[in-house]
Enzyme design. Structure first.
Site, PDB file in Angstrom:
ATOM      1  CB  SER A   5       4.409  66.653  -2.733  1.00  0.00           C
ATOM      2  OG  SER A   5       4.829  65.393  -2.344  1.00  0.00           O
ATOM      3  CG  ASP A  65      -3.403  57.181  -0.273  1.00  0.00           C
ATOM      4  OD1 ASP A  65      -4.441  57.313   0.567  1.00  0.00           O
ATOM      5  OD2 ASP A  65      -2.462  56.362  -0.371  1.00  0.00           O
ATOM      6  N   PRO A  66      -5.162  60.309   0.951  1.00  0.00           N
ATOM      7  CG  PRO A  66      -7.298  60.682   1.698  1.00  0.00           C
ATOM      8  CD  PRO A  66      -6.677  60.092   0.673  1.00  0.00           C
ATOM      9  CE  LYS A 103       4.124  70.043   0.420  1.00  0.00           C
ATOM     10  NZ  LYS A 103       4.951  71.371   0.260  1.00  0.00           N
TER      11      LYS A 103
END
Ligand code: NAP
Length: 320
Positions: free
Chosen positions: A184, A189-190, A206
């Site tokens: 994805s 961006d955490p 992922k």
């Protein structure tokens, strides 16, 4: 704003897997080109997550191509029987293995594998009580988000990291030469919304599995899809980019599952150009640009790979 709402709704529908929403009467866009491998023998391709919404499209597309001997892997025997019936397949085309069970994976992959396509994913479940809050908020003109949970032992850490890592390890042991991994966008961006779902940090886990694949020594293709839609394939211009630039620069981050499946199939068919590539994929809205037909040019024209500068372990430790 209404486009964004529509996109969020579509993402919501696809994440919770609401049956019958926006899928009726649509075709799958099964238009893979046929490519013979020259040796006369078939390339053995295994697709995991084959009962999933994108996994089954990848499976179906590959099965239209005589160059490939394709096996789908699903979680259980029940799912296997259901999929065989739904897609009208030969019984032995689908096998059952929980990807968290290394022995089961070994057993199904030991029948031979040249290429692995990973389309498994942790699947969040909607908390139905939170929907009440959403509807009540709507009545009062406010917005609230539904909340999600993951089943026990089926968190992204298990399914998206351990489960993918095991698939790569076992496939490599069995002589697999190329792994196509479907993931994805948003992984740079955490704080991406998807990481907050069920406190799962799904994009980070992922990403950790992606790093494992890149370090494995096996040829890899990593596909970061934008918001998935159950619309027909082959009708839109597919866009590739890197490092979530599509999210920050492009208004349209959506793509049909059939087009994502086509990109994965093209990666299987063209490992020479899709090998050791990692990229984001979305599409232009229908009617804008020209529907993509040349998938080799598409990847050759992308001059960069995504960067993996983010320290995933440190970020996960900070968030959990
Ligand atoms: P999906 O329908 O949720 O399919 C995931 C599949 O993984 C399911 O069939 C599931 O099996 C299988 N699976 C999960 N845990 C397993 C286990 N332990 N053993 C065996 N199989 C297991 O997937 P999708 O919506 O097509 O998404 C495909 C990929 O694109 C995913 O990586 C997803 O994160 C990513 N993506 C999704 C979106 C979106 O908008 N939804 C956006 C961008 C990227 P069961 O059917 O038995 O549960």
């Amino acid at each position: 704003e209404s486009e964004r709402e529509k996109e969020l709704l579509e993402m919501f529908v696809s994440v919770v897997g609401l049956k019958g929403v926006g899928v009726a009467g649509q075709k799958n866009g099964l238009n893979s080109a046929v490519l013979m491998n020259g040796s006369g023998s078939k390339t053995r391709v295994v697709v995991t997550g084959a009962a999933g919404k994108t996994g089954r499209l990848i499976l179906q597309k590959l099965m239209t191509n005589d160059s490939y001997a394709v096996t789908g892997v699903v979680r259980s025997q029940d799912s296997a029987m259901k999929l065989v019936k739904e897609l009208n397949l030969q019984q032995d085309a689908i096998v059952a293995a929980d990807i968290l069970d290394k022995q089961a994976l070994n057993s199904v992959l030991s029948k031979g594998i040249d290429t692995l396509v990973i389309a498994t994913s942790a699947v969040p479940k909607i908390d139905y009580f939170s929907l009440v809050k959403v509807f009540v908020s709507k009545i009062f003109g406010k917005t609230a988000r539904p909340s999600f949970t993951f089943k026990e032992n089926q968190m992204p850490r298990e399914v998206d990291y351990i489960g993918q890592k095991q698939q790569i390890e076992v496939a490599k042991e069995q002589g697999c030469k190329h792994v196509v991994q479907l993931g994805s966008m948003g992984g740079t961006d955490p704080n991406n919304f998807l990481n907050t779902i069920g406190n799962g940090n799904i994009l980070l886990w992922k990403r950790k599995a992606e790093q494992f694949l890149m370090d494995s020594g096996v040829l890899y293709t990593i596909v970061h899809a934008g918001g998935l839609q159950d619309s027909p394939g082959g009708e839109r211009e597919v866009l590739l980019n890197v490092d979530d630039r599509i999210l920050s620069e492009n208004k349209n981050r959506a793509i049909s599952r059939a087009d994502v499946a086509e990109v994965c199939v093209q990666a299987v068919m063209n490992p020479d150009v899709y090998g050791n590539r990692v990229f984001d994929v979305a599409s232009r809205p229908k009617g804008e640009g020209k529907p993509t037909t040349d998938y080799v040019k598409l990847i050759v024209d992308l001059k960069e790979n995504c960067n993996y500068n983010l320290d995933v372990d440190k970020t996960i430790a900070q968030l959990e």
